[in-house]
Design an enzyme around this catalytic site. Structure first.
Site, PDB file in Angstrom:
ATOM      1  N   LYS A  10      -7.914  -4.365  -6.196  1.00 59.22           N
ATOM      2  CA  LYS A  10      -7.458  -2.747  -6.044  1.00 59.22           C
ATOM      3  C   LYS A  10      -5.627  -2.637  -6.449  1.00 59.22           C
ATOM      4  CE  LYS A  10      -5.114  -1.515  -3.061  1.00 59.22           C
ATOM      5  NZ  LYS A  10      -4.080  -1.614  -2.047  1.00 59.22           N
ATOM      6  N   GLY A  95      -5.327  -5.609  -2.813  1.00 61.68           N
ATOM      7  CA  GLY A  95      -6.382  -5.351  -2.011  1.00 61.68           C
ATOM      8  C   GLY A  95      -7.271  -6.410  -1.642  1.00 61.68           C
ATOM      9  N   SER A  99     -11.291  -6.092  -0.171  1.00 55.69           N
ATOM     10  CA  SER A  99     -11.857  -5.546  -1.348  1.00 55.69           C
ATOM     11  C   SER A  99     -13.192  -7.053  -1.247  1.00 55.69           C
ATOM     12  CB  SER A  99     -11.497  -5.791  -3.038  1.00 55.69           C
ATOM     13  OG  SER A  99     -12.071  -5.834  -4.009  1.00 55.69           O
ATOM     14  N   ASP A 126      -7.277   0.170   3.372  1.00 56.39           N
ATOM     15  CA  ASP A 126      -8.167  -0.320   2.016  1.00 56.39           C
ATOM     16  C   ASP A 126      -9.557  -0.610   2.241  1.00 56.39           C
ATOM     17  OD1 ASP A 126      -5.634  -0.066   1.092  1.00 56.39           O
ATOM     18  OD2 ASP A 126      -5.389  -1.909   0.816  1.00 56.39           O
TER      19      ASP A 126
END
Length: 273
Positions: A10, A95, A99, A126
């Protein structure tokens, strides 16, 4: 049913800190994209939850209930074995853990599992945008995620190996009440147009992160001076930085040159969408 899934890096193209709530959560306005590189996970259903972590950046990543991947699976009521191939540096502002957790939740949703609606945000600010895994505007404390249309962007990601804890970076902010991005994001016709608009925006955490890890400034300086660089900025709370280029070839050339000059740095030429 076993499943293999990607957890893309990210990238915060912008990160405006616009306030702080009474409960301490910061309000954000961020334009987020995802790279064609990242971690990979394999999920195999079974009677008990277990996690194996391996790969380039496995060292220091917990393989127990402290890991967001474990918390995601547990929160969704899933049991089985998860293999996590850690190819992204952790604590790096791209991230990785969020993620990874989002990839687990997306997979379980696709298999018909009941994922509690509040679980993604409870795992981290996030995680909701990582659930979308596409160009989005993230606002509030991370709960507002709006898809946006952006041109394909060619970029180089560079991390000097510095681990920058998010908490101290936010604590070092001089101001927590800063202007948001413009209400409307333009319709860009090219990566160059997008980079020019992004240059007028900010990452409000960049200054505080540099104060804690001065090597970030070295990375940004090298990216800005690389050939054909359109824009260089830090992602998230650092220490990963990115530069945008007009072509994939230019991004790969910069990766070669910076990687040769700093072999200890993590460099990855990517496409952002």
């Amino acid at each position: 049913m076993a499943a293999e899934v990607a957890a893309p890096a990210k990238i915060n193209l912008t990160l405006h800190v616009t306030g702080r709530r009474e409960d301490g959560y910061h309000l954000l306005d961020s334009l987020v994209v995802f790279a064609d590189t990242g971690d990979r996970l394999q999920l195999e259903p079974g009677p008990e939850l277990s996690l194996e972590v391996f790969g380039l950046f496995a060292t220091g990543v917990p393989a127990d209930a402290r890991n967001l991947v474990w918390k995601a699976a547990e929160g969704a009521g899933w049991t089985g074995h998860i293999s996590l191939d850690k190819q992204l540096p952790h604590g790096a502002g791209i991230g990785g853990g969020s993620s990874d957790a989002a990839a687990v939740l997306r997979t379980l949703e696709g298999q018909g599992a009941g994922v509690p609606a509040d679980l993604p945000l409870n795992l981290g600010a996030d995680v909701p945008v990582c659930m979308a895994a596409r160009a989005s505007r993230m606002q509030g404390i991370g709960e507002q995620v709006t898809p946006v249309e952006l041109p394909e962007l060619h970029a180089l990601l560079v991390n000097p190996g510095a681990h920058v804890p998010t908490g101290p970076v936010f604590s070092a902010l001089a101001s927590r009440n800063n202007p948001p991005m413009p209400q409307d994001i333009p319709a860009f016709t090219s990566g160059e147009d997008c980079a020019a608009w992004l240059a007028e925006q900010r990452n409000d955490l960049e200054g505080p992160a540099i104060a804690l890890a001065p090597e970030i400034e070295r990375v940004l300086s090298d990216l800005r001076s690389s050939r054909q660089a359109l824009l260089a900025r830090m992602s998230g709370s650092g220490a990963t930085c990115f530069a945008l280029y007009p072509t994939k070839k230019a991004a790969h050339m910069a990766a070669y040159e910076i990687g040769a000059a700093y072999p200890e740095w993590w460099c990855s030429a990517v496409t952002l969408t």
